[in-house]
Design an enzyme around this catalytic site. Sequence first.
Site, mmCIF file in Angstrom:
data_model
loop_
_atom_site.group_PDB
_atom_site.id
_atom_site.type_symbol
_atom_site.label_atom_id
_atom_site.label_comp_id
_atom_site.label_asym_id
_atom_site.label_seq_id
_atom_site.Cartn_x
_atom_site.Cartn_y
_atom_site.Cartn_z
ATOM 1 N N CYS A 1 0.844 -1.187 0.000
ATOM 2 C CA CYS A 1 0.000 0.000 0.000
ATOM 3 C C CYS A 1 0.878 1.235 0.000
ATOM 4 O O CYS A 1 2.006 1.190 0.485
ATOM 5 C CB CYS A 1 -0.922 0.025 1.221
ATOM 6 S SG CYS A 1 -2.330 1.110 0.942
ATOM 7 N N CYS B 1 0.075 4.272 1.387
ATOM 8 C CA CYS B 1 -0.187 5.310 2.397
ATOM 9 C C CYS B 1 0.973 5.638 3.344
ATOM 10 O O CYS B 1 1.104 6.783 3.751
ATOM 11 C CB CYS B 1 -1.468 5.010 3.174
ATOM 12 S SG CYS B 1 -1.530 3.402 3.964
ATOM 13 N N CYS C 1 -3.881 5.899 0.093
ATOM 14 C CA CYS C 1 -3.416 4.573 -0.327
ATOM 15 C C CYS C 1 -3.169 4.501 -1.834
ATOM 16 O O CYS C 1 -2.645 3.521 -2.338
ATOM 17 C CB CYS C 1 -4.441 3.518 0.084
ATOM 18 S SG CYS C 1 -4.755 3.504 1.859
ATOM 19 N N LYS D 1 -12.429 -4.370 2.804
ATOM 20 C CA LYS D 1 -11.807 -3.514 3.811
ATOM 21 C C LYS D 1 -12.686 -2.284 3.955
ATOM 22 O O LYS D 1 -12.883 -1.531 3.000
ATOM 23 C CB LYS D 1 -10.402 -3.116 3.374
ATOM 24 C CG LYS D 1 -9.738 -2.172 4.355
ATOM 25 C CD LYS D 1 -8.362 -1.787 3.895
ATOM 26 C CE LYS D 1 -7.692 -0.874 4.889
ATOM 27 N NZ LYS D 1 -6.361 -0.474 4.408
ATOM 28 N N ARG E 1 -10.918 8.027 3.567
ATOM 29 C CA ARG E 1 -10.678 6.982 2.580
ATOM 30 C C ARG E 1 -11.975 6.417 1.986
ATOM 31 O O ARG E 1 -11.986 5.338 1.407
ATOM 32 C CB ARG E 1 -9.887 5.843 3.231
ATOM 33 C CG ARG E 1 -8.549 6.259 3.834
ATOM 34 C CD ARG E 1 -7.651 5.050 3.976
ATOM 35 N NE ARG E 1 -6.627 5.131 4.980
ATOM 36 C CZ ARG E 1 -5.474 5.783 4.849
ATOM 37 N NH1 ARG E 1 -5.217 6.459 3.757
ATOM 38 N NH2 ARG E 1 -4.583 5.752 5.826
ATOM 39 N N GLU F 1 -17.175 -7.591 -4.346
ATOM 40 C CA GLU F 1 -15.712 -7.539 -4.207
ATOM 41 C C GLU F 1 -15.130 -8.956 -4.120
ATOM 42 O O GLU F 1 -14.071 -9.243 -4.663
ATOM 43 C CB GLU F 1 -15.311 -6.740 -2.956
ATOM 44 C CG GLU F 1 -15.575 -5.241 -3.040
ATOM 45 C CD GLU F 1 -14.528 -4.484 -3.858
ATOM 46 O OE1 GLU F 1 -13.656 -5.132 -4.485
ATOM 47 O OE2 GLU F 1 -14.581 -3.244 -3.869
ATOM 48 N N LYS G 1 -11.987 -7.018 6.914
ATOM 49 C CA LYS G 1 -11.325 -6.133 7.869
ATOM 50 C C LYS G 1 -12.164 -4.899 8.112
ATOM 51 O O LYS G 1 -12.603 -4.301 7.136
ATOM 52 C CB LYS G 1 -9.964 -5.750 7.288
ATOM 53 C CG LYS G 1 -9.215 -4.708 8.053
ATOM 54 C CD LYS G 1 -7.986 -4.341 7.303
ATOM 55 C CE LYS G 1 -7.301 -3.221 8.032
ATOM 56 N NZ LYS G 1 -6.145 -2.758 7.331
ATOM 57 N N SER H 1 -6.263 -2.744 14.903
ATOM 58 C CA SER H 1 -5.608 -2.126 16.046
ATOM 59 C C SER H 1 -6.574 -1.698 17.156
ATOM 60 O O SER H 1 -6.290 -1.930 18.330
ATOM 61 C CB SER H 1 -4.769 -0.934 15.578
ATOM 62 O OG SER H 1 -5.535 -0.036 14.804
ATOM 63 N N TYR I 1 -2.826 -8.658 16.648
ATOM 64 C CA TYR I 1 -1.666 -8.185 17.427
ATOM 65 C C TYR I 1 -1.465 -9.021 18.686
ATOM 66 O O TYR I 1 -0.438 -8.898 19.343
ATOM 67 C CB TYR I 1 -1.848 -6.698 17.772
ATOM 68 C CG TYR I 1 -1.970 -5.856 16.521
ATOM 69 C CD1 TYR I 1 -0.842 -5.468 15.814
ATOM 70 C CD2 TYR I 1 -3.223 -5.506 16.005
ATOM 71 C CE1 TYR I 1 -0.947 -4.734 14.638
ATOM 72 C CE2 TYR I 1 -3.346 -4.778 14.833
ATOM 73 C CZ TYR I 1 -2.199 -4.397 14.155
ATOM 74 O OH TYR I 1 -2.305 -3.679 12.986
HETATM 75 C C1 PBG Z 1 -3.588 1.011 5.236
HETATM 76 C C2 PBG Z 1 -3.876 0.019 6.306
HETATM 77 C C3 PBG Z 1 -4.642 0.270 7.446
HETATM 78 C C4 PBG Z 1 -4.597 -0.891 8.215
HETATM 79 C C5 PBG Z 1 -3.824 -1.823 7.517
HETATM 80 N N1 PBG Z 1 -3.403 -1.235 6.336
HETATM 81 C C6 PBG Z 1 -5.320 1.469 7.915
HETATM 82 C C7 PBG Z 1 -6.065 2.334 7.025
HETATM 83 O O1 PBG Z 1 -6.649 1.931 6.018
HETATM 84 O O2 PBG Z 1 -6.087 3.520 7.360
HETATM 85 C C8 PBG Z 1 -5.274 -1.034 9.544
HETATM 86 C C9 PBG Z 1 -4.721 -2.046 10.461
HETATM 87 C C10 PBG Z 1 -5.087 -1.856 11.883
HETATM 88 O O3 PBG Z 1 -5.810 -0.902 12.277
HETATM 89 O O4 PBG Z 1 -4.657 -2.700 12.669
HETATM 90 N N2 PBG Z 1 -3.484 0.520 3.981
HETATM 91 ZN ZN ZN Z 2 -3.013 2.250 2.662
#
Ligand code: PBG
Ligand code: ZN
Length: 328
Positions: A123, A125, A133, A198, A220, A236, A251, A277, A316
Amino acid sequence: MSDSSHRPRRLRRNILIRDMVHETDLHLSNLVQPYFLAADKNAKEPISGFSAVYRWGINLLLEKVETDLKNGLKNILLFGAASPNEKNEAGSTAYEEKGLLPTAIRTLKEHFSESVILLSDVCLCPYTSHGHCGLVEGNEIENDSSLVALGQMALVHARSGVDLVAPSDMMDFRVGYIRDLLDEHGFDQTSIMAYTAKYSSSYYGPFREALGSAPQGTDRATYQMDFRNRTEALRELELDISEGADMVMVKPALAYLDIIKAFKERSSVPVAAYSVSAEYQMVKLMAAQGLVDEKKMAIENLTAIRRAGADILITYFAEFIAAGGWLK
Ligand code: PBG
Ligand code: ZN
């Protein structure tokens, strides 16, 4: 038949009988541990708002992974990073051969070769000055030009020896684009784990702190999915599978169990779920307040995600589950 002949509690009488009839298991072999990289080789940088999670320099990451492997955890998802002065509009540090992430892949593979499975985040970003991204053109996140950059990034990771690339950008057609590019260059054994559904979510807060990747200007929502939608996720899913995804992912996980279930019922490839997270940090904060038992709540959450249909869990907690023998 009298009502009292039905006594479900008979199968809950003691731990042996409960174990005998239990339906869902967690295994270390299905867990994936995400790690964040830091430029300084000996760094262990705490991340504010992300308890017990660090950005690791390569020397310490080698030790971490060695410990994980000893503990039976074999699957590692790597996230790169770029300092503010390495970021630019085009996110071009994303595909430098000498970048943090390709270097970490090569180093880990030199040390651990086939005994570890490495996944890499693909990615832009962390590398773009605007934090999106994809590439920005006026007010738009440009889809097709972004693919070119993402493809280069995936290719560099493949050359470095990664097992699976994991594109998390949510651009259209990136799975097909990356698959073709990898095949053209002889990397037909490099797998793709697609971030298929996602969602545009509040649950990524601590992660964006970890990578300094919060987007500027718009959010986003023009590329990540709207959390009000389910049918769209199925579209998707069809696309990613037809484009050649080896695994599909949902996700976040915990608030999206219905999507995981729908994927599992329809997918011809393994379904992964990314417990993100904020899902992790909610447990950490409540446990720190003495409100819940961290271990028990983490295992309950992950078991629920698996019960919904996830084959693979990205969490995690993985390193702590392995180190603490939480599954024993
Ligand atoms: C960005 C990305 C994100 C996460 C994984 N890859 C965050 C976003 O889209 O802003 C999130 C992972 C997490 O919160 O643990 N490509
Ligand atoms: Zn990204």
